[in-house]
Design a protein around this motif. Structure first.
Motif, mmCIF file in Angstrom:
data_model
loop_
_atom_site.group_PDB
_atom_site.id
_atom_site.type_symbol
_atom_site.label_atom_id
_atom_site.label_comp_id
_atom_site.label_asym_id
_atom_site.label_seq_id
_atom_site.Cartn_x
_atom_site.Cartn_y
_atom_site.Cartn_z
ATOM 1 N N UNK A 180 36.124 34.594 43.845
ATOM 2 C CA UNK A 180 35.600 34.571 42.483
ATOM 3 C C UNK A 180 36.286 35.621 41.601
ATOM 4 N N UNK A 181 36.837 36.641 42.223
ATOM 5 C CA UNK A 181 37.664 37.627 41.513
ATOM 6 C C UNK A 181 38.892 37.884 42.383
ATOM 7 N N UNK A 182 39.929 38.368 41.740
ATOM 8 C CA UNK A 182 41.120 38.771 42.486
ATOM 9 C C UNK A 182 40.805 39.949 43.383
ATOM 10 N N UNK A 183 41.442 40.006 44.513
ATOM 11 C CA UNK A 183 41.349 41.191 45.339
ATOM 12 C C UNK A 183 42.276 42.267 44.799
ATOM 13 N N UNK A 188 42.252 43.018 38.367
ATOM 14 C CA UNK A 188 41.671 44.236 38.906
ATOM 15 C C UNK A 188 41.319 45.234 37.804
ATOM 16 N N UNK A 189 42.175 45.326 36.810
ATOM 17 C CA UNK A 189 41.943 46.336 35.768
ATOM 18 C C UNK A 189 40.696 46.018 34.931
ATOM 19 N N UNK A 222 37.107 45.111 35.523
ATOM 20 C CA UNK A 222 36.099 44.923 36.574
ATOM 21 C C UNK A 222 35.177 43.755 36.254
ATOM 22 N N UNK A 223 34.919 42.941 37.217
ATOM 23 C CA UNK A 223 34.306 41.642 37.005
ATOM 24 C C UNK A 223 32.833 41.691 36.623
ATOM 25 N N UNK A 224 32.081 42.518 37.277
ATOM 26 C CA UNK A 224 30.641 42.451 37.055
ATOM 27 C C UNK A 224 30.290 42.943 35.662
ATOM 28 N N UNK A 225 30.741 44.127 35.320
ATOM 29 C CA UNK A 225 30.415 44.714 34.021
ATOM 30 C C UNK A 225 31.016 43.877 32.899
ATOM 31 N N UNK A 226 32.234 43.422 33.107
ATOM 32 C CA UNK A 226 32.920 42.704 32.044
ATOM 33 C C UNK A 226 32.348 41.303 31.843
ATOM 34 N N UNK A 286 32.201 37.118 35.525
ATOM 35 C CA UNK A 286 31.644 36.350 36.630
ATOM 36 C C UNK A 286 30.624 35.320 36.168
ATOM 37 N N UNK A 287 30.343 35.305 34.878
ATOM 38 C CA UNK A 287 29.552 34.196 34.345
ATOM 39 C C UNK A 287 30.144 32.865 34.816
ATOM 40 N N UNK A 292 31.448 30.068 40.410
ATOM 41 C CA UNK A 292 30.587 28.965 40.832
ATOM 42 C C UNK A 292 29.560 29.412 41.870
#
Lengths: 362, 362, 362, 362
Positions: free
Chosen positions: A167-170, A202-203, A205-209, A212-213, A216
């Motif tokens: 769901x996000x890049x490593x 990576x730069x 961040x998925x959750x705060x930004x 991840x809306x 899936x």
């Protein structure tokens, strides 16, 4: 032609490293974090000890498997890798031709350098070819995702590989140090219309930004399976409960994978995850496995532990980098021959005879 | 004469590597695949920890064992290796003379450089010599196989070693990279009349190519034992069930072996396979073991875990490469002395006093 | 003076290797076979994980132990090593003076460079000195062995260390390659009258050569204990049953040892053997341990697992080689201080408070 | 600016080693004894294998944790390290500014280069800053210790970190070899009035020298907690019983630590100690953990196994050495982003969703 004659898949890795630009090599060979999972994947297969049987009837023998409504010449396939154009001018065309020539299954990334339709057209009528699958991610909405996979169906693909473990890049430090960015012109051949939010980097961040809306969930998978024009294979399973849930939602098959150690580091190697997943889902549901498959004995162990087929990722692309289609075909041939020999030396005439008792319980 | 004075078997390996052409060294020293089993075989013996006893009576002591109707001076033998002529002009004659001088059992490959009859004639009347065995493979039919073994009986051999773990060649990458091909003139001394299909090579996969029509099964073994002019020792057992089946079919002895890691890689090391096999076949049936035996403590551990005798393969041929018969005799002597010392230091006056309690259970 | 200031026992090993002739270094540092036990001894202590306690009362604290009828300043001693004259002109005199200055127990080999009587005279009246013990082997008969130990008693020794784990020499390849032979003039200071058959060397195998006629058994030990002018400590125990037998025959203490990995290779490390021995002999019988003790934490772990004292062999002689008595005293001081700090950091005010719960059970 | 762009905490270590004088590097990077615990701490986190879940809802997600009456932006903090002035002119001011900018908790050593009051003043009103804690040792008496901690309270600190695992200095061989002595002018910023006996150094053994008269016990901890102007966090717990005792005496939280491997070597790594401690103290009592945290996956595993927050020691100071506040902020950001990505890739929207089932049981 190469100076070192490759006699196994390791050789292709060494030769590819010599030929590729450092950034391309970093992208191809690297993994997440300290690359522990990258190393563990291969080591976990090698650490399994075989307990072969002797004097069993080996004739008539073959390497065929029945899988997803079709006979495969052997249980080896090519896992999806983005942007083959980075590694050789023949790009995915080289890969798909080689796979067809060797009867290998071939899963083609949506982030490829060549449109799926072109690739399928090249080999569709090849009599001995293996299955052709299209791999993709969630595209932010069901409509967009179906658009991508209808494109695959229209091209003539036989199944969808839906990747759920990224769901996000490593954090791939090797790539970042090499300053690598996946070139858009080599990875957008199958992009759906309209601009899709790319996977968060990576730069950012998925959750705060809030990116991840768009990730899936099981509900989206269920809707996708219901509406998909093709059977859906769920790729990226490591936990038995997730595999059971995918099976219960109607997925055609499961794919045990940790994304080749490219997303999350220090993850359970697939060789260690496979047995519990097979035990959980029962004997009938097809299971693909990838991650660290480098030898015919690895393929054999995967099947002995319950996999229906074993796929390679980096090695085929490394062979492509070395000699294009010719290299890929040779790499598949080497692995296939090693598997066939291992099968005979374990006392099995066919892959169907493989069973967990061939692996020593420590 | 060598500059480095060999004080153990490792030294002979190092010296042989200096002296041999790279292709011959690759053939002698290499193993299948990544050579994991080659390394594991030796490491598995070394990893077993001894729990020696003190102050036990050591007099009168000796290293003799009673085996297959005969007294052996010590439980060390030479495993069959093809084509000694590749390594030293004295070829199998050097080996057999050295074994006889040191009272060691000697199993001679059917793929040797020197006819069995010549070799037996050299040492037949040596008073302290050990047993002489002829080793061979299934020759495609019972008639042809019996022809080979009748040749052995006529030559004066005392038993047949029938190898069952190599229905096809393994993938020995080191040999293939070195471009090694076993020269016919150095490995056909005992070939039976008529042209026999050779063992299928790696480039011609066995199952599809149908060559395995000729691989033997338990039925062939049974017929062979029934018709054999000599006792049959079944070589290549790793699974307890296979060992029991060989015993039940009337084999004179079993030989626990993974072919020195030369056929299938990542196989259970013989040190790990031996205890379950001894437990399965009971105390009476003789069991030979090979694979990674490099030290007198390895011989001692093998016997403590249930082996009747322990055989070395590569080390003797490496010593042959260094100094011919003189090297082989010295290598056997070193191992025999190490065994004798280890026996005394474990508190045992004779090999019959060895028992599993001398190995620490981790 | 050395350029590198030694801050731990490893440093003394490195410095000694620089200063000693290669043959002397090979003799001092080497072990049997592949030196697996030599490495395992040290690694086994290091592998034990401490589980320290905090906030426990540490005052009043001390490092004293009560052992064999005497208070020791600390539980560290020097194990017997032959021929100190090989390593430094001060020879055993340097060692014994340093041990006395540091309150360490000192066991002096019968194969020393200096007569016991001279050594005892040097330190007998030192107020803070530790116990002085004489170490020896069976001399072929009770009479001869008693003659040796009466010599020790007359010299003023306080106990006999009777070594039982070396009825024959081990195969020390490093020594043999270096061509080392123990010089008679440096190792015969305590030889008893008459010419005694030396311990059988590797080149003359013990069992066949009949030399083991002279190896002692439990009966000889019993007779020796009965007639000995001094308490007898039995050195070389690894099996719990042997330890119990020594205790039952009246030995004053047991010494858990594998001869520093110098006789038999791939033996159980002493750290692994100790707990079962302590459990077998009960809490009261004194147990010495040696083998791989290099750090204060090793001493602490030995005592936590049931040892009454921990002895070092090579490190003290390496320190002797570097700086004579001054080096040995410094080495003991380093180890003693490390032990004292470890004791406090584990939450123990005295060695008597150490217990197995300080070692994590994996 | 550095030439190598740091992409992870390892890079900051490498860059710091280039920039620091060898003695300062030895002090910062070294550990006790053979530095086994130093290496084990990091290896133990890495060895835990993740078993991530897929397709779980990740929105809305965040990295916040509720801890000690306050919301933290993320569960990462900086462990106390003495004398930051040794490593960069910005000293603790750089560290505290960076921590505040990144919302990280910051524990400041009493042996710092800058008075606590100055540091708190710098960031007190920063809206997103994390908690500020003062760390100290027993000062020989309750009065003196309270004087130190009242100084902390007056400065505006929010809690006391009371270190209990170092009643004496460990034996840090690397420091001693480098001849390092902590400069008084860089470590006395918070010294209480009057001259206090310093912690006993290695050269003055603690037990015999009687210095441990001043070491605190549980009684002193109880008195300290009762009289403390601030909540007390007990740092240096490895045993479950000690953790329960600290909790029962009213400590606000426990800190699982082995002092970064700087006091006692071959201690249980904190990753191995944590689960039993969480099981013993129950779910409610806050637990900090440090030791070997180098990756976002380490933070995630710590929380999955029961930690409330995970702290880094050396890495932040290494980043300070490289680029002052800017380096520290970047290092925290890297770790925080890695943690956030790992959280999403394990299928968790928030830290509260982490649980032991995400770690594979081998």
């Amino acid at each position: 032609m190469t100076q070192l004659h490759a006699v196994n898949l390791h050789d292709y890795a060494a030769l590819a490293q010599e030929r590729l630009a450092p950034e391309a090599w970093a992208y191809l060979a690297g993994g997440a974090g300290d690359e522990a999972t990258l190393a563990d994947n291969a080591a976990a297969w090698a650490a399994l000890k075989l307990l072969p049987r002797v004097l069993r009837p080996l004739h008539p023998g073959h390497t065929q498997v029945e899988l997803l409504g079709r006979t495969w010449a052997h249980p080896i396939g090519l896992a999806p890798v983005a942007a083959h154009g980075l590694f050789h001018p023949e790009a995915e065309a080289g890969t798909v031709l080689a796979a067809a020539a060797q009867g290998a299954a071939c899963a083609l990334s949506s982030q490829g350098s060549t449109p799926w339709a072109e690739l399928v057209a090249l080999v569709k009528d090849e009599p001995g070819r293996g299955p052709l699958w299209a791999q993709g991610y969630w595209q932010g909405s069901l409509t967009r995702t179906l658009a991508l996979f209808e494109q695959a169906a229209k091209a003539g693909m036989e199944a969808i590989v839906f990747t759920v473990d990224a769901p996000v890049h490593g954090a791939r430090d090797r790539e970042r140090r090499a300053g690598f960015v996946l070139p858009a012109e080599l990875s957008k051949a199958n992009a759906v219309l309209g601009s899709h939010p790319p996977l968060p980097a990576f730069e950012a961040p998925p959750l705060c930004a809030g990116l991840l809306v768009h990730a899936p969930t099981w509900a989206e998978l269920q809707a996708l399976i219901a509406a998909s024009p093709l059977p859906v294979i769920v790729k990226g399973l490591l936990h038995p409960d997730d595999a059971m849930q995918a099976r219960d939602l109607g997925a055609a098959a499961g794919w045990v994978s940790n994304h080749g150690g490219r997303t999350l580091d220090t993850v359970l190697p697939t060789a260690a995850a496979l047995p519990a997943i097979r035990a959980a889902v029962g004997p009938a549901w097809p299971l693909i496995v990838d991650g660290g498959i480098r030898r015919g004995t690895d393929v054999l162990k995967a099947l002995a532990l319950g996999a229906s087929a074993a796929f390679i990722g980096r090695p085929a692309v490394q062979a492509l980098a070395v000699e294009g289609a010719r290299g890929v075909a040779h790499a598949i041939r080497l692995l296939r021959d090693e598997f066939e020999i291992a099968l005979a030396l374990c006392g099995c005439a066919t892959p169907a005879q493989l069973h967990p008792g061939l692996i020593h319980k420590a």
